[in-house]
Design an enzyme around this catalytic site. Structure first.
Site, mmCIF file in Angstrom:
data_model
loop_
_atom_site.group_PDB
_atom_site.id
_atom_site.type_symbol
_atom_site.label_atom_id
_atom_site.label_comp_id
_atom_site.label_asym_id
_atom_site.label_seq_id
_atom_site.Cartn_x
_atom_site.Cartn_y
_atom_site.Cartn_z
ATOM 1 N N SER A 255 -3.239 -7.166 -6.922
ATOM 2 C CA SER A 255 -1.979 -6.420 -7.011
ATOM 3 C C SER A 255 -1.053 -6.887 -5.897
ATOM 4 O O SER A 255 -1.477 -7.098 -4.764
ATOM 5 C CB SER A 255 -2.245 -4.918 -6.928
ATOM 6 N N GLY B 270 1.976 -5.314 -5.039
ATOM 7 C CA GLY B 270 2.988 -4.291 -4.785
ATOM 8 C C GLY B 270 4.066 -4.333 -5.847
ATOM 9 O O GLY B 270 3.765 -4.402 -7.047
ATOM 10 N N GLY C 44 -2.338 1.778 -6.814
ATOM 11 C CA GLY C 44 -3.557 0.983 -6.990
ATOM 12 C C GLY C 44 -4.582 1.702 -7.841
ATOM 13 O O GLY C 44 -5.250 1.089 -8.696
ATOM 14 N N ASP C 45 -4.727 3.013 -7.634
ATOM 15 C CA ASP C 45 -5.699 3.787 -8.419
ATOM 16 C C ASP C 45 -5.260 3.876 -9.881
ATOM 17 O O ASP C 45 -6.094 3.824 -10.799
ATOM 18 C CB ASP C 45 -5.866 5.186 -7.819
#
Lengths: 311, 311
Positions: free
Chosen positions: A216, A218, A247-248
């Site tokens: 990832s 951002g 992120g989760d």
């Protein structure tokens, strides 16, 4: 069923203040408490999407009791295993002025060998009902460094796919067990490989055993390197807010895609849409449904043709 | 025995971080928890001075259980009355870089009428054994605005002297009951009287019923207006550190002086020395014994001759 594992479950406490002024006193009259830890946040997102999910991991003490009570209120299936120590709290100060968050993360209790044995027994039973197992977050003190490798091996033996979201030594030590997906962010990927180039670093994690790497970046979206190809998926619009929990939400989408056997481009599109929809929400585990539905059909996913390692 | 009353007892949690950086995440591996609230801090100081003291007030829930366990460990006599709600926590972030503290104070639970009745029964029993009663801190939600006035009247009827350390409406509503000493700081005194001149504001509180007013002026020491005269006491040296807890140390000295029947200049010297000795300590209720012993003989106390109201 998607089983999420949170070995360092927490009670997430949010204090809302008008403005955070260092070295001054703040009166806090608005406090939210809820169960946290990355795996629990993932289950919360899956539950909101209507995907069957079960929470397991470790929780104990009065803080463990409080966080489990909140899980029940939220309607999440709780298979957390009690431990001797008192679970950690995280304290987040949210400034009403700008919505910005300042976070204080406790380390968590030392897990005793008997706790880990108890967990192993419960996990082996739960994993038989799981299509996908999500392993998220740091390892609490007291666990063996290869704890995630052990859990990945048990899942694989039971026929469940695995998504691993951790960093540093816990990530490195888990790769040889062959997790189906690892999801480091760009900084974690660079830290663990010592390599700033995202494609080269992702290739290194695959060489070490990860079957797919979804990094990832951002607001720049995701970079995926898989046995089926490599893709870049980018949010079509920038959202302002609090990236905690993006992120989760991404991991929830990856697990849901894996469980459904969806093609990678579809899964990545969902993952970017769901991550972006988490940004306007101040608390991890929440996402803005309207943003999610607007973005999930419009996220561009671009295949990267010069980076196929396996074809 | 000096009885301290803490109607809004707390679990004081201190997080040590290298540096507080707003809008970032902090890993906290050093956490201290102890019972707090201003009256409890006063008892802690008195206990360290070897003065018999008893803690009463209101505490409940899992936070109440945790704070009472710590009181027992600290060897303080605990006569806290259980309430239905969960006691508040305060979170203090101490930056190792500069020792500075950033504080987050929860409001506290709503006290139920039955809790207040239970407290009244216990207090009436305890006050019979007290020479001095210390009433410290804000009133939690649910209590009548004249709660302190009621407690002062009960103490007076039992022959116990009272020291009141509160602010705003809780202070104003208590004055007519005739507390023996009130200890506002300069800002609280100005806020409650609307008068910036400390001598005139103190005279106003005496006119409203306080028998003596000891106003704390931070590093400038104390200004006292009493029936026996008016004094100014100033620390002979400036100490750097954390002023949290200096007010509670001051109140402990005032209560000890009242219990011993000491002359005002001696009591004020002790109060300035003990307040100053609290400054080098990061946690309220602690003081530096060496600083206290060095200052208690050297604090200059100056009588103010133009401000005697009663002679």
């Amino acid at each position: 069923m998607i089983l999420t594992v949170t070995l360092n479950a927490a009670l997430d406490v949010t204090y809302f203040v008008d403005r955070l002024v260092p070295h001054s006193s703040h009166r806090v009259d608005d406090i939210h408490e809820r169960a946290g830890g990355k795996g629990i946040n993932v289950s919360r997102v899956l539950n909101a999407l209507g995907r069957p999910t079960t929470v397991t991991g470790l929780a104990g003490g009065t803080t463990g009791t409080a966080l489990r009570a909140e899980l029940h209120e939220a309607g999440l299936r709780d298979e957390l295993v009690p431990i001797a120590g008192d679970s950690r709290r995280t304290v987040t100060i949210v400034s009403r002025e700008d919505g910005d968050a300042t976070v204080f993360n406790q380390t968590g209790p030392v897990v005793q060998p008997a706790d880990w044995t108890d967990f192993g027994t419960r996990y082996a039973r739960l994993v038989r009902f799981a299509d996908v197992v999500v392993l998220s977050g740091s390892l609490p003190p007291g666990l063996p460094p290869d704890a995630y490798a052990q859990l990945i091996a048990v899942a694989a033996a039971a026929g469940a796919a695995t998504v691993l979201d951790t960093s540093g030594p816990a990530l490195l030590a888990a790769l040889s067990a062959g997790p189906d997906v690892v999801k480091p962010n760009a900084a974690e990927l660079a830290a663990v490989t010592g390599c700033q180039d995202i494609a080269a670093a992702a290739a290194e994690l695959r060489a070490l055993g990860a079957r797919a790497v979804v990094a990832s970046r951002g607001p720049d979206g995701l970079h995926a390197l898989t046995a089926q190809g490599s893709w870049r998926a980018t949010p079509p619009e920038q959202l302002s807010g609090n990236p905690t929990g993006a992120g989760d939400a991404c991991v929830a989408a990856l697990a849901a895609g894996l469980a459904a056997g969806a093609p990678w481009p579809d899964t990545l599109r969902e993952a970017v849409a769901l991550s972006a929809a988490a940004v306007p929400c101040p608390v991890a585990g929440d996402f803005d449904a309207e943003t999610y539905h607007r973005l999930r059909t419009t996220v561009p996913v671009e295949e990267i043709h010069d980076a196929h390692p396996d074809r």
